[in-house]
Design an enzyme around this catalytic site. Structure first.
Site, PDB file in Angstrom:
ATOM      1  N   MET A  26      46.743  39.926  43.780  1.00 54.22           N
ATOM      2  CA  MET A  26      47.457  40.895  44.614  1.00 54.22           C
ATOM      3  C   MET A  26      47.338  40.494  46.086  1.00 54.22           C
ATOM      4  O   MET A  26      47.550  41.319  46.981  1.00 54.22           O
ATOM      5  CB  MET A  26      46.901  42.311  44.394  1.00 54.22           C
ATOM      6  CG  MET A  26      47.105  42.788  42.957  1.00 54.22           C
ATOM      7  SD  MET A  26      47.156  44.573  42.785  1.00 54.22           S
ATOM      8  CE  MET A  26      45.563  45.026  43.400  1.00 54.22           C
ATOM      9  N   HIS A  30      40.421  35.723  48.891  1.00 58.19           N
ATOM     10  CA  HIS A  30      39.100  35.280  49.341  1.00 58.19           C
ATOM     11  C   HIS A  30      38.683  34.096  48.469  1.00 58.19           C
ATOM     12  O   HIS A  30      39.419  33.676  47.560  1.00 58.19           O
ATOM     13  CB  HIS A  30      38.094  36.427  49.275  1.00 58.19           C
ATOM     14  CG  HIS A  30      38.068  37.133  47.955  1.00 58.19           C
ATOM     15  ND1 HIS A  30      37.630  36.534  46.794  1.00 58.19           N
ATOM     16  CD2 HIS A  30      38.465  38.385  47.593  1.00 58.19           C
ATOM     17  CE1 HIS A  30      37.721  37.378  45.800  1.00 58.19           C
ATOM     18  NE2 HIS A  30      38.242  38.509  46.242  1.00 58.19           N
ATOM     19  N   HIS A  33      39.249  34.138  44.652  1.00 58.66           N
ATOM     20  CA  HIS A  33      40.594  33.794  44.164  1.00 58.66           C
ATOM     21  C   HIS A  33      40.807  32.279  44.210  1.00 58.66           C
ATOM     22  O   HIS A  33      41.367  31.681  43.300  1.00 58.66           O
ATOM     23  CB  HIS A  33      41.675  34.425  45.044  1.00 58.66           C
ATOM     24  CG  HIS A  33      41.712  35.923  45.024  1.00 58.66           C
ATOM     25  ND1 HIS A  33      41.364  36.676  46.116  1.00 58.66           N
ATOM     26  CD2 HIS A  33      42.079  36.792  44.060  1.00 58.66           C
ATOM     27  CE1 HIS A  33      41.508  37.957  45.827  1.00 58.66           C
ATOM     28  NE2 HIS A  33      41.946  38.056  44.587  1.00 58.66           N
ATOM     29  N   GLN A 150      39.062  44.173  32.803  1.00 59.19           N
ATOM     30  CA  GLN A 150      40.435  43.647  32.872  1.00 59.19           C
ATOM     31  C   GLN A 150      40.551  42.360  32.055  1.00 59.19           C
ATOM     32  O   GLN A 150      41.501  42.178  31.274  1.00 59.19           O
ATOM     33  CB  GLN A 150      40.796  43.389  34.334  1.00 59.19           C
ATOM     34  CG  GLN A 150      42.062  42.583  34.547  1.00 59.19           C
ATOM     35  CD  GLN A 150      42.460  42.497  36.010  1.00 59.19           C
ATOM     36  OE1 GLN A 150      42.977  43.464  36.552  1.00 59.19           O
ATOM     37  NE2 GLN A 150      42.244  41.375  36.658  1.00 59.19           N
TER      38      GLN A 150
HETATM   39  O1  PAF Z   1      43.041  41.440  39.391  1.00 59.00           O
HETATM   40  C1  PAF Z   1      44.072  41.643  40.085  1.00 59.00           C
HETATM   41  O2  PAF Z   1      44.200  41.239  41.235  1.00 59.00           O
HETATM   42  C2  PAF Z   1      45.206  42.448  39.465  1.00 59.00           C
HETATM   43  O3  PAF Z   1      44.728  43.460  38.650  1.00 59.00           O
HETATM   44  C3  PAF Z   1      46.238  41.576  38.738  1.00 59.00           C
HETATM   45  C4  PAF Z   1      45.627  40.883  37.539  1.00 59.00           C
HETATM   46  C5  PAF Z   1      46.808  40.539  39.687  1.00 59.00           C
HETATM   47  C6  PAF Z   1      47.389  42.450  38.240  1.00 59.00           C
HETATM   48  O4  PAF Z   1      48.030  43.097  39.291  1.00 59.00           O
END
Ligand code: PAF
Length: 274
Positions: A26, A30, A33, A150
């Site tokens: 999103m 940082h 990612h 997630q």
């Molecule tokens: O982890 C995230 O940044 C979000 O939940 C994702 C997987 C990009 C979905 O919007």
């Protein structure tokens, strides 16, 4: 790095490749990612990241409008990390009409922990990830363990829908003091930032207690919650679970301890496998 703002552009750019490796984000990137992007790089023949702040996964009172949008620096960081293609659709592009078809992950996995405190969150996440998968058609997708639940939910979704995608987990990156890197750390004041590491320390102490032989999980959890609350936090949960399905811990299972707590106005999450 090529930037695709539309699905048509993305498909044109990706037509030349057979094995996209994908990192959805999103934005407000940082090192956590960027480590996922670097991890994805050798796993495919083209590395694709997405930036899309997904309205569907925010509750009405949450920070969708104020979620940091840091386009220029995100692009520079992705480029420097070896990302080949950035898919950054507008809301109108990804949701040209109200998204009424949604992915509802099973309650036993999605309505507990984060899903309990953020109802509908995993419907929003699963739906957008399914849609991003349809757009990018990756062969590999990398998700951070920082968002442990997630990761479990996406793994099961991929399995249940027989999507031809290998889901790869990336380790959580931490600041020097041990705080898990997160886009929301930027909301912390200086004093909150100093305090923030206490969440991961609490999880470490819980894991150590279990490793030392304690099996009174409920007491371990409530003591940890009380200790954080005493320091001024508002804990939602600190809990020891089985890794595979996040159900209650039992003897002999590989375990993970997960926590979520508010420090001032900022809600932080973290976890530790042990
Ligand atoms: O982890 C995230 O940044 C979000 O939940 C994702 C997987 C990009 C979905 O919007």
């Amino acid at each position: 790095m090529q930037i695709a703002r539309t699905l048509d552009d993305l498909r044109q750019v990706l037509a030349a490749y057979r094995k996209p490796a994908f990192v959805p984000t999103m934005g407000n990137l940082h090192d956590g990612h960027l480590a996922l992007v670097r991890q994805a790089k050798p796993l495919g023949d083209v590395t694709v990241a997405s930036i899309f702040v997904n309205r569907l996964q925010f509750l009405p009172h949450e920070d969708f409008d104020t979620y940091p949008r840091t386009w220029e620096s995100d692009c520079a960081k992705l480029q420097a990390s070896g990302c080949d293609v950035l898919f950054a659709p507008t809301e109108k592009e990804l949701y040209p009409e109200p998204q009424v078809y949604k992915v509802h992950p099973p309650a036993d996995l999605a309505d507990i922990l984060e899903g309990h405190f953020r109802p509908g969150f995993f419907v929003g996440v699963s739906t957008v990830v399914m849609k991003l998968f349809a757009c990018v058609q990756p062969r590999v997708a990398v998700f951070g363990k920082k968002d442990y639940q997630q990761l479990m939910i996406i793994r099961r979704m991929v399995r249940q829908f027989a999507l031809p995608i290998e889901v790869v987990a990336g380790e959580t990156r931490r600041a020097e003091d041990g705080l898990a890197l997160s886009s929301r750390n930027g909301y912390l004041s200086e004093s909150e930032r100093r305090e923030a590491v206490q969440l991961s320390l609490a999880l470490k102490r819980m894991a150590a207690a279990v490793q030392e032989g304690r099996r009174d999980f409920e007491a371990i959890e409530s003591d940890a919650m009380a200790a954080l609350a005493q320091r001024g936090w508002k804990p939602d949960y600190l809990t020891v679970r089985r890794r595979g399905d996040l159900q209650g811990a039992a003897e002999g299972d590989p375990l993970v301890v997960l926590g979520a707590a508010k420090l001032g106005a900022t809600r932080l999450i973290d976890n530790l496998e042990f």
